[in-house]
Design a protein around this motif. Structure first.
Motif, PDB file in Angstrom:
ATOM      1  N   SER A  78       1.635  10.109   2.563  1.00 16.99           N
ATOM      2  CA  SER A  78       2.373   9.149   1.743  1.00 16.99           C
ATOM      3  C   SER A  78       2.274   9.590   0.289  1.00 16.99           C
ATOM      4  CB  SER A  78       1.820   7.728   1.920  1.00 16.99           C
ATOM      5  OG  SER A  78       0.422   7.701   1.719  1.00 16.99           O
ATOM      6  N   ILE A  79       3.267   9.189  -0.510  1.00 20.99           N
ATOM      7  CA  ILE A  79       3.294   9.608  -1.910  1.00 20.99           C
ATOM      8  C   ILE A  79       4.069   8.574  -2.728  1.00 20.99           C
ATOM      9  CG2 ILE A  79       5.385  11.007  -1.593  1.00 20.99           C
ATOM     10  CD1 ILE A  79       4.199  13.029  -3.579  1.00 20.99           C
ATOM     11  N   VAL A  80       3.603   8.316  -3.943  1.00 25.15           N
ATOM     12  CA  VAL A  80       4.304   7.417  -4.845  1.00 25.15           C
ATOM     13  C   VAL A  80       4.000   7.834  -6.282  1.00 25.15           C
ATOM     14  CG1 VAL A  80       2.490   5.668  -5.099  1.00 25.15           C
ATOM     15  CG2 VAL A  80       4.883   4.982  -5.211  1.00 25.15           C
ATOM     16  N   GLU A  81       4.956   7.595  -7.174  1.00 28.34           N
ATOM     17  CA  GLU A  81       4.759   7.842  -8.604  1.00 28.34           C
ATOM     18  C   GLU A  81       4.664   6.494  -9.311  1.00 28.34           C
ATOM     19  OE1 GLU A  81       6.823  10.227 -12.372  1.00 28.34           O
ATOM     20  OE2 GLU A  81       7.944   9.933 -10.518  1.00 28.34           O
ATOM     21  N   ASP A  82       3.619   6.308 -10.136  1.00 28.44           N
ATOM     22  CA  ASP A  82       3.470   5.025 -10.821  1.00 28.44           C
ATOM     23  C   ASP A  82       4.206   5.032 -12.161  1.00 28.44           C
ATOM     24  OD1 ASP A  82       1.810   6.189 -12.792  1.00 28.44           O
ATOM     25  OD2 ASP A  82      -0.037   5.583 -11.787  1.00 28.44           O
ATOM     26  N   GLU A  83       4.094   3.942 -12.895  1.00 26.95           N
ATOM     27  CA  GLU A  83       4.872   3.769 -14.124  1.00 26.95           C
ATOM     28  C   GLU A  83       4.473   4.746 -15.224  1.00 26.95           C
ATOM     29  OE1 GLU A  83       4.435  -0.303 -15.203  1.00 26.95           O
ATOM     30  OE2 GLU A  83       5.625  -1.051 -13.507  1.00 26.95           O
ATOM     31  N   ALA A  84       3.254   5.286 -15.140  1.00 22.98           N
ATOM     32  CA  ALA A  84       2.780   6.244 -16.137  1.00 22.98           C
ATOM     33  C   ALA A  84       3.033   7.688 -15.723  1.00 22.98           C
ATOM     34  CB  ALA A  84       1.289   6.024 -16.389  1.00 22.98           C
ATOM     35  N   GLY A  85       3.710   7.888 -14.593  1.00 22.23           N
ATOM     36  CA  GLY A  85       4.005   9.242 -14.139  1.00 22.23           C
ATOM     37  C   GLY A  85       2.897   9.889 -13.335  1.00 22.23           C
ATOM     38  N   ARG A  86       1.880   9.109 -12.956  1.00 23.85           N
ATOM     39  CA  ARG A  86       0.821   9.651 -12.105  1.00 23.85           C
ATOM     40  C   ARG A  86       1.295   9.680 -10.648  1.00 23.85           C
ATOM     41  NH1 ARG A  86      -2.476   6.028 -15.797  1.00 23.85           N
ATOM     42  NH2 ARG A  86      -1.410   4.409 -14.621  1.00 23.85           N
ATOM     43  N   ILE A  87       0.927  10.727  -9.932  1.00 23.52           N
ATOM     44  CA  ILE A  87       1.315  10.894  -8.541  1.00 23.52           C
ATOM     45  C   ILE A  87       0.136  10.503  -7.650  1.00 23.52           C
ATOM     46  CG2 ILE A  87       2.242  12.479  -6.808  1.00 23.52           C
ATOM     47  CD1 ILE A  87       4.038  11.965  -9.274  1.00 23.52           C
ATOM     48  N   TRP A  88       0.404   9.602  -6.716  1.00 23.23           N
ATOM     49  CA  TRP A  88      -0.616   9.143  -5.770  1.00 23.23           C
ATOM     50  C   TRP A  88      -0.276   9.683  -4.383  1.00 23.23           C
ATOM     51  CZ3 TRP A  88      -4.704   5.794  -7.162  1.00 23.23           C
ATOM     52  CH2 TRP A  88      -4.642   5.308  -8.485  1.00 23.23           C
ATOM     53  N   LEU A  89      -1.283  10.253  -3.734  1.00 18.17           N
ATOM     54  CA  LEU A  89      -1.101  10.841  -2.405  1.00 18.17           C
ATOM     55  C   LEU A  89      -2.066  10.198  -1.422  1.00 18.17           C
ATOM     56  CD1 LEU A  89      -1.156  14.569  -3.540  1.00 18.17           C
ATOM     57  CD2 LEU A  89       0.880  13.316  -2.853  1.00 18.17           C
ATOM     58  N   GLY A  90      -1.543   9.733  -0.302  1.00 13.32           N
ATOM     59  CA  GLY A  90      -2.382   9.286   0.792  1.00 13.32           C
ATOM     60  C   GLY A  90      -2.495  10.407   1.811  1.00 13.32           C
ATOM     61  N   HIS A  91      -3.655  10.541   2.422  1.00 13.74           N
ATOM     62  CA  HIS A  91      -3.850  11.590   3.431  1.00 13.74           C
ATOM     63  C   HIS A  91      -4.918  11.129   4.408  1.00 13.74           C
ATOM     64  CE1 HIS A  91      -7.609  13.232   1.479  1.00 13.74           C
ATOM     65  NE2 HIS A  91      -7.065  12.617   0.444  1.00 13.74           N
ATOM     66  N   ARG A  92      -5.280  11.969   5.349  1.00 12.13           N
ATOM     67  CA  ARG A  92      -6.160  11.531   6.438  1.00 12.13           C
ATOM     68  C   ARG A  92      -7.591  11.302   5.992  1.00 12.13           C
ATOM     69  NH1 ARG A  92      -8.903  16.014   8.687  1.00 12.13           N
ATOM     70  NH2 ARG A  92      -8.144  18.030   7.958  1.00 12.13           N
ATOM     71  N   ARG A  93      -7.958  11.808   4.820  1.00  7.72           N
ATOM     72  CA  ARG A  93      -9.327  11.616   4.340  1.00  7.72           C
ATOM     73  C   ARG A  93      -9.425  10.629   3.182  1.00  7.72           C
ATOM     74  NH1 ARG A  93      -8.805  17.111   4.680  1.00  7.72           N
ATOM     75  NH2 ARG A  93      -8.785  17.298   2.400  1.00  7.72           N
ATOM     76  N   GLY A  94      -8.284  10.106   2.700  1.00  8.69           N
ATOM     77  CA  GLY A  94      -8.365   9.161   1.597  1.00  8.69           C
ATOM     78  C   GLY A  94      -7.170   9.156   0.680  1.00  8.69           C
ATOM     79  N   LEU A  95      -7.453   9.034  -0.624  1.00  7.27           N
ATOM     80  CA  LEU A  95      -6.436   8.815  -1.644  1.00  7.27           C
ATOM     81  C   LEU A  95      -6.689   9.750  -2.818  1.00  7.27           C
ATOM     82  CD1 LEU A  95      -4.091   6.838  -2.590  1.00  7.27           C
ATOM     83  CD2 LEU A  95      -5.904   5.482  -3.661  1.00  7.27           C
ATOM     84  N   ARG A 143      -5.174  10.863  -6.823  1.00 15.86           N
ATOM     85  CA  ARG A 143      -4.294  10.587  -7.961  1.00 15.86           C
ATOM     86  C   ARG A 143      -4.220  11.830  -8.843  1.00 15.86           C
ATOM     87  NH1 ARG A 143      -6.114   6.006 -12.075  1.00 15.86           N
ATOM     88  NH2 ARG A 143      -7.718   7.580 -12.486  1.00 15.86           N
ATOM     89  N   VAL A 144      -2.993  12.280  -9.118  1.00 17.16           N
ATOM     90  CA  VAL A 144      -2.778  13.424  -9.996  1.00 17.16           C
ATOM     91  C   VAL A 144      -2.192  12.898 -11.296  1.00 17.16           C
ATOM     92  CG1 VAL A 144      -1.676  15.669 -10.283  1.00 17.16           C
ATOM     93  CG2 VAL A 144      -2.327  14.883  -7.990  1.00 17.16           C
ATOM     94  N   GLY A 145      -2.915  13.028 -12.394  1.00 16.37           N
ATOM     95  CA  GLY A 145      -2.455  12.534 -13.682  1.00 16.37           C
ATOM     96  C   GLY A 145      -1.360  13.406 -14.266  1.00 16.37           C
ATOM     97  N   SER A 146      -0.683  12.879 -15.276  1.00 15.71           N
ATOM     98  CA  SER A 146       0.376  13.646 -15.932  1.00 15.71           C
ATOM     99  C   SER A 146      -0.187  14.876 -16.634  1.00 15.71           C
ATOM    100  CB  SER A 146       1.114  12.754 -16.935  1.00 15.71           C
ATOM    101  OG  SER A 146       0.202  12.179 -17.860  1.00 15.71           O
ATOM    102  N   ASP A 147      -1.511  14.876 -16.895  1.00 14.39           N
ATOM    103  CA  ASP A 147      -2.165  16.033 -17.499  1.00 14.39           C
ATOM    104  C   ASP A 147      -2.746  16.979 -16.457  1.00 14.39           C
ATOM    105  OD1 ASP A 147      -4.142  14.418 -16.546  1.00 14.39           O
ATOM    106  OD2 ASP A 147      -5.329  14.370 -18.395  1.00 14.39           O
ATOM    107  N   GLY A 148      -2.508  16.679 -15.182  1.00 14.25           N
ATOM    108  CA  GLY A 148      -3.012  17.521 -14.104  1.00 14.25           C
ATOM    109  C   GLY A 148      -4.386  17.141 -13.601  1.00 14.25           C
ATOM    110  N   ALA A 149      -5.033  16.161 -14.254  1.00 13.96           N
ATOM    111  CA  ALA A 149      -6.361  15.728 -13.802  1.00 13.96           C
ATOM    112  C   ALA A 149      -6.254  15.069 -12.428  1.00 13.96           C
ATOM    113  CB  ALA A 149      -6.961  14.750 -14.801  1.00 13.96           C
ATOM    114  N   ILE A 150      -7.243  15.310 -11.586  1.00  7.41           N
ATOM    115  CA  ILE A 150      -7.214  14.796 -10.215  1.00  7.41           C
ATOM    116  C   ILE A 150      -8.421  13.898  -9.955  1.00  7.41           C
ATOM    117  CG2 ILE A 150      -7.400  15.432  -7.780  1.00  7.41           C
ATOM    118  CD1 ILE A 150      -5.745  17.878  -8.343  1.00  7.41           C
ATOM    119  N   ASP A 151      -8.160  12.719  -9.415  1.00  7.21           N
ATOM    120  CA  ASP A 151      -9.203  11.793  -8.986  1.00  7.21           C
ATOM    121  C   ASP A 151      -9.034  11.571  -7.483  1.00  7.21           C
ATOM    122  OD1 ASP A 151     -10.371  10.966 -11.647  1.00  7.21           O
ATOM    123  OD2 ASP A 151      -8.286  10.363 -11.958  1.00  7.21           O
ATOM    124  N   GLU A 152     -10.154  11.398  -6.794  1.00  4.89           N
ATOM    125  CA  GLU A 152     -10.110  11.227  -5.346  1.00  4.89           C
ATOM    126  C   GLU A 152     -11.006  10.076  -4.903  1.00  4.89           C
ATOM    127  OE1 GLU A 152     -10.240  14.826  -2.920  1.00  4.89           O
ATOM    128  OE2 GLU A 152     -10.397  16.000  -4.770  1.00  4.89           O
TER     129      GLU A 152
END
Length: 208
Positions: free
Chosen positions: A56-73, A75-84
């Motif tokens: 699953s994938i969605v873009e929020d109002e700030a342009g961050r990309i959220w990805l769902g996958h089999r191990r969790g969630l 978030r890819v920030g507009s600056d490329g930073a990744i949180d899991e």
């Protein structure tokens, strides 16, 4: 389409500025623009996602990309930073099961579904959990066998699956079955303006 580089796109989500975000089973995430051109994430972010099979994938109002996958969630920030976040995260665990569905609500919060695990609302800015509704009768989700989710024009999530259609009751903090729509399995649902609802069952499309 010509120029696509992913494999078996399962995650598809609308982009803020038009086009669609695509998540491939080979880890590739790219934007398919309205002009037909593809634009992948930056190389560093893509390298970190190469083993992620997005569901699953969605873009929020700030342009961050959220990805769902089999191990969790993720978030890819507009600056490329990744949180899991995973189901064992010590501070903000996601529901157990593959994150098959993510929807963005009007107040810039995310609703996500873990297969068999339940439904969760998160703050898109911080990633913090706002509320979790676990599988079971207490939350109105039963086995949480959910095939589809949509945000209603009034802002609350509706889910569809094994037990038909349920809507989130904000006052009660749980899902309530929409009995008027029947209890047969529903695979997908979509609102068409404030007064029309479409359902997809094995027998075909229905309009309410």
């Amino acid at each position: 389409a010509d120029g696509l580089h992913g494999a078996m796109y399962r995650a598809v989500g609308r982009a803020r500025d038009g086009g669609a975000w695509l998540g491939g089973m080979n880890g590739l995430v790219e934007l398919l623009g309205v002009d037909g051109a593809t634009r992948p994430l930056d190389a560093d972010a893509q390298a970190r996602l190469q083993d992620t099979r997005s569901s699953s994938i969605v873009e929020d109002e700030a342009g961050r990309i959220w990805l769902g996958h089999r191990r969790g969630l993720i978030r890819v920030g507009s600056d490329g930073a990744i949180d899991e976040w995973g189901s064992e995260d010590p501070t903000a665990p996601v529901p157990s099961g593959q994150i098959n569905l993510i929807s963005l609500a009007p107040e810039n919060t995310l609703w996500l579904v873990g297969a068999g695990g339940g439904v969760q609302q998160r703050d898109a800015s911080t990633g913090n959990i706002l509320q979790s509704i676990e599988a079971g009768d207490a939350g109105g989700l039963g086995a949480a066998d959910i095939d589809g989710m949509v945000i209603a024009p009034t802002g609350e999530p509706w889910v569809a699956g094994q037990d038909g259609v349920s809507r989130f009751d904000v006052a009660e903090g749980r899902f309530q079955s929409v009995q008027a729509l029947g209890g047969e399995r529903v695979h997908a649902l979509a609102f068409d303006g404030p007064n029309l609802l479409w359902l997809q069952r094995l027998s075909g499309l229905e309009q309410y």
